[in-house]
Design a protein around this motif. Structure first.
Motif, short mmCIF file in Angstrom:
data_model
loop_
_atom_site.label_atom_id
_atom_site.label_comp_id
_atom_site.label_asym_id
_atom_site.label_seq_id
_atom_site.Cartn_x
_atom_site.Cartn_y
_atom_site.Cartn_z
N ALA A 23 0.83 -1.21 0.00
CA ALA A 23 0.00 0.00 0.00
C ALA A 23 0.86 1.25 0.00
N TRP A 24 1.94 1.20 0.79
CA TRP A 24 2.88 2.34 0.80
C TRP A 24 3.52 2.53 -0.56
N LEU A 25 3.98 1.43 -1.17
CA LEU A 25 4.65 1.53 -2.47
C LEU A 25 3.72 2.09 -3.52
N ALA A 26 2.46 1.74 -3.46
CA ALA A 26 1.49 2.22 -4.45
C ALA A 26 1.30 3.73 -4.38
N ARG A 27 1.65 4.34 -3.25
CA ARG A 27 1.52 5.79 -3.08
C ARG A 27 2.69 6.57 -3.69
N GLN A 28 3.78 5.87 -4.06
CA GLN A 28 4.98 6.56 -4.50
C GLN A 28 4.90 6.91 -5.98
N ILE A 29 5.21 8.16 -6.31
CA ILE A 29 5.06 8.69 -7.66
C ILE A 29 6.41 9.21 -8.14
N LYS A 30 6.73 8.94 -9.39
CA LYS A 30 7.95 9.48 -9.99
C LYS A 30 7.77 10.96 -10.29
N HIS A 31 8.70 11.78 -9.77
CA HIS A 31 8.61 13.22 -9.94
C HIS A 31 9.71 13.79 -10.83
N ARG A 32 10.82 13.07 -10.98
CA ARG A 32 11.93 13.60 -11.76
C ARG A 32 12.75 12.44 -12.33
N SER A 33 13.70 12.74 -13.18
CA SER A 33 14.43 11.72 -13.93
C SER A 33 15.89 11.64 -13.50
N TYR A 34 16.29 10.48 -13.01
CA TYR A 34 17.70 10.21 -12.70
C TYR A 34 18.54 10.30 -13.97
N ALA A 35 18.03 9.78 -15.08
CA ALA A 35 18.79 9.83 -16.33
C ALA A 35 19.03 11.26 -16.78
N ASP A 36 17.98 12.09 -16.72
CA ASP A 36 18.10 13.47 -17.19
C ASP A 36 18.93 14.33 -16.25
N ASP A 37 18.75 14.14 -14.96
CA ASP A 37 19.38 15.04 -13.98
C ASP A 37 20.79 14.61 -13.59
N VAL A 38 21.00 13.30 -13.48
CA VAL A 38 22.27 12.80 -12.92
C VAL A 38 23.14 12.14 -13.98
N LEU A 39 22.61 11.16 -14.68
CA LEU A 39 23.43 10.45 -15.67
C LEU A 39 23.92 11.39 -16.76
N LEU A 115 40.30 11.05 -5.84
CA LEU A 115 38.92 11.35 -5.53
C LEU A 115 38.03 10.21 -6.01
N LEU A 116 37.11 9.79 -5.16
CA LEU A 116 36.10 8.81 -5.51
C LEU A 116 34.75 9.41 -5.12
N VAL A 117 33.92 9.69 -6.13
CA VAL A 117 32.66 10.40 -5.89
C VAL A 117 31.50 9.57 -6.44
N VAL A 118 30.54 9.30 -5.56
CA VAL A 118 29.28 8.65 -5.97
C VAL A 118 28.18 9.69 -5.77
N PRO A 119 27.75 10.37 -6.84
CA PRO A 119 26.81 11.47 -6.67
C PRO A 119 25.41 11.06 -6.22
N CYS A 120 24.96 9.86 -6.64
CA CYS A 120 23.59 9.47 -6.30
C CYS A 120 23.53 7.99 -5.97
N VAL A 121 23.55 7.67 -4.69
CA VAL A 121 23.55 6.28 -4.23
C VAL A 121 22.19 5.62 -4.47
N SER A 122 21.11 6.40 -4.41
CA SER A 122 19.76 5.83 -4.43
C SER A 122 18.91 6.45 -5.55
N PRO A 123 19.08 5.97 -6.79
CA PRO A 123 18.36 6.58 -7.92
C PRO A 123 16.84 6.46 -7.85
N TRP A 124 16.33 5.29 -7.43
CA TRP A 124 14.87 5.14 -7.36
C TRP A 124 14.29 6.18 -6.41
N ALA A 125 14.91 6.35 -5.27
CA ALA A 125 14.42 7.32 -4.29
C ALA A 125 14.62 8.75 -4.79
N TYR A 126 15.68 8.99 -5.57
CA TYR A 126 15.86 10.32 -6.15
C TYR A 126 14.67 10.68 -7.02
N GLU A 127 14.23 9.74 -7.84
CA GLU A 127 13.11 10.02 -8.74
C GLU A 127 11.81 10.23 -7.98
#
Length: 306
Positions: A23-39, A115-127
């Motif tokens: 039920a919680w998962l069904a409430r989650q909506i994609k608001h933005r794009s990991y591919a467009d913003d980060v990749l 330098l070792l940089v991981v800009p976005c560890v959690s892409p699904w949650a980013y979106e």
């Protein structure tokens, strides 16, 4: 489900089961794009840095490549500095602050540090602009080997060979108004516990490692960020989010005991930033700039005190 519950999902006093999680998962909506913003932003860095996929997460029909950006002039005799962002995908300046640092300042450290940089560890949650992954797990309580959170497991595997080589690790976060309105109520409901309202600090602060405190390092970073944005004051109990103030703008957590990202390695200098993007005194760009100032100060201090 109970209409009188403090959260739309769950039954008071009962931890979530599969039905509640669905039920919680069904409430989650994609608001933005990991591919467009980060990749796309990382792709623009490939001519100056080494970019590799260190893992991937697959949720239903969605596939997310997890990317790490490294110094091209990597040398084993140089100190290793680690920057992570987007452990909590909704904490936007952590992601974009890391990308801004790579674009504008990372080249300054060529020949001085790896330098070792991981800009976005959690892409699904980013979106979804969310704290958890789709299994209702907080990645920042699950940085252990064979973690149930795929995002956490992948980062642990990436950093495991470097545990004793890292000198500095800065993990970029935010504390938002939605912590109090959404994420802490969801956590209490998920675990079948009562929700106890708290207080959101207005400003930037840091979280030190309670088991390996580095007060001079933390102070140096706070002083650098104070030139960019305001530092969070303590509340009436001389605390920030329930933790005693060690010095202006600094609290501490047992980062390894709590399986937090900043505790993955044995870096001498470790800190977690917390930006407050909902402040009327800070713009989104200031939030990104605060993260960049923190990264640069953390690296500079570590280089000066190896």
């Amino acid at each position: 489900m109970s209409n009188g519950h403090f959260y739309p999902v769950g039954i008071p006093g009962q931890p979530w089961g599969p039905e509640e999680r669905a039920a919680w998962l069904a409430r989650q909506i994609k608001h933005r794009s990991y591919a467009d913003d980060v990749l796309s932003a990382i792709d623009k860095l490939r001519n100056r840095f080494d970019v590799t996929e260190y893992g991937a997460t697959d949720y239903a029909t969605e596939h997310f490549s997890l990317l790490v950006v490294r110094s091209r002039d990597w040398r084993d005799d140089l100190p290793l500095m680690i920057v992570t962002g987007g452990v909590h995908g909704y904490e936007t300046s952590g992601v974009h602050g890391a990308l801004q640092f790579l674009e504008q300042h990372a080249s300054d450290y060529a020949g001085k540090a790896n330098l070792l940089v991981v800009p976005c560890v959690s892409p699904w949650a980013y979106e979804r602009i969310h704290r958890w992954n789709p299994n209702a797990l907080d990645p920042n309580r699950n940085f252990v080997k064979h973690s149930p959170a795929g995002e956490s497991a992948a980062l642990v595997d990436l950093l495991e060979p470097l545990r004793d080589r890292a000198l500095m690790h800065i993990d970029l976060h935010e504390t938002t108004d939605s912590d109090e309105s959404e994420f802490r109520p969801a956590l209490a409901s998920r675990d079948g516990k009562p929700f106890e309202p708290g207080e959101i600090p207005d400003g930037f602060y840091l979280v030190d490692d309670a088991d390996q405190p580095q007060p001079e390092f933390q102070r140096f970073v706070i002083d650098a960020v104070a030139k960019v944005t305001h530092i969070a004051p303590a509340d009436a109990r001389d605390e920030i989010i329930g933790s005693p103030l060690l010095m202006p703008g600094v609290i501490k957590f047992p980062v390894k005991k709590w399986n937090l990202c900043a505790g993955i390695t044995n870096a001498r200098y470790a800190t977690t930033t917390e930006v407050y993007p909902d402040s009327p005194r800070a713009t989104p760009q200031q939030c990104n700039d605060a993260q960049v100032a923190a990264i640069r100060a953390a690296i500079d201090f570590a280089l000066a005190h190896p």
